[in-house]
Scaffold this active site. Structure first.
Site, PDB file in Angstrom:
ATOM      1  N   ASP A   1       4.391   0.690   0.888  1.00 11.84           N
ATOM      2  CA  ASP A   1       4.749   1.430  -0.329  1.00 11.84           C
ATOM      3  C   ASP A   1       3.531   1.392  -1.251  1.00 11.84           C
ATOM      4  OD1 ASP A   1       6.127   2.863  -2.207  1.00 11.84           O
ATOM      5  OD2 ASP A   1       7.462   1.233  -2.816  1.00 11.84           O
TER       6      ASP A   1
HETATM    7 MG   LIG Z   1       7.564  -1.295  -6.657  1.00 10.05          MG
END
Ligand SMILES: [Mg+2]
Ligand SMILES: Nc1ncnc2c1ncn2[C@@H]1O[C@H](COP(=O)(O)OP(=O)(O)O)[C@@H](O)[C@H]1O
Length: 265
Positions: free
Chosen positions: A183
């Site tokens: 991410d």
């Molecule tokens: Mg985060």
């Protein structure tokens, strides 16, 4: 509010008397409470909890990540108390107004990931694993279409998440395994002064394709520059500079693939 939770005793003792600041940056639904030197992340119990903690411990001493101080679970939540990473999120105005520093430091962080020897890495997030998880999310109606790019679904895009999933399954790119953050977006990358200070939010970190992080970094640079989250536009940011700093040619097909895959998460 932290008072909405009944903290396990061990955790409660470690933070007693301290007043945290709640952090509402992320979209994961986790409760994040920031103390002077510690951060408490409270997440719903999932299969992923233990793997994330194992991954954080494995990375300690290899690259800058928060140190796991204490981790407890009850029937509903996992409570992860970790060290606070110094510095600021890389999407802070300070860095957004210094695009050269921002992009060169992001590239440096990414290269730091690539330099880690992945033999013995406890989590594998190869494309088959990702697609399986994506399938689970599609089948259980967990994909939030409201949070996807406007062009992904609808008239000129995919019919629905299932249609996208089928496309992803039949268009898998070749695999370039590295240590991937999973991410790699600006709020998960911390900087202090003119240096990189750490990776946080390691819930999808593991062995994965190199282009997964490149794609999400590229998208995050663009979104933050366009004022997608803060409303403030930074005209000086050219996301394509990332490829120069990384010293690689952009592969926009792979970038598109991994951005589309992320739409299902
Ligand atoms: Mg985060
Ligand atoms: N260890 C940490 N040190 C400093 N700040 C943190 C830390 N963990 C979380 N934060 C802050 O809280 C925000 C949300 O935490 P994060 O783990 O990224 O949650 P989410 O999974 O919801 O994105 C981060 O963007 C960061 O600002």
């Amino acid at each position: 509010m932290i008072s909405d939770f009944i903290l396990p005793q061990n955790i409660g003792k470690l933070v007693s008397g301290q007043v945290p600041e709640a952090n509402n940056t992320g979209y994961s639904g986790a409760g994040v409470f920031v103390f002077d030197d510690l951060v408490l992340k409270i997440e719903k119990i999932s299969e992923n909890n233990d793997a994330t903690v194992e991954m954080m411990r494995w990375l300690e001493g290899k690259i800058p990540v928060p140190k796991v101080i204490c981790c407890e679970k009850d029937n509903e939540y996992q409570y992860l108390l970790m060290s606070r990473t110094p510095g600021m999120m890389s999407c802070d105005k300070y860095y957004m107004e210094r695009p050269e520093l921002l992009i060169s430091t992001l590239a440096l962080a990414m290269k730091m990931l690539w330099s880690v020897d992945i033999s013995g890495c406890p989590r594998d997030r190869n494309i088959e694993v990702e697609l399986k998880e994506a399938e689970y999310r599609v089948e259980n109606g967990l994909v939030d279409i409201e949070r996807t790019e406007p062009s992904t679904f609808g008239e000129r895009g995919f019919k629905d998440p299932e249609d996208l999933l089928n496309w992803l399954k039949s268009n898998k790119p070749d695999y370039e395994p590295v240590l991937s953050h999973g991410d790699f977006c600006l709020p998960n990358l911390f900087m202090e002064g003119d240096r990189f200070s750490g990776f946080i939010d390691l819930g999808a970190t593991g062995i994965g394709d190199k282009w997964r992080d490149i794609a999400l970094c590229y998208r995050s640079l663009k979104h933050n520059a366009e004022g997608f989250y803060s409303g403030k536009v930074y005209s000086g940011i050219n996301a394509d500079r990332l490829f120069d700093e990384l010293g690689i040619k952009p592969d926009f097909e792979k970038i598109r693939y991994y951005i589309l895959l992320d739409e299902l998460f």
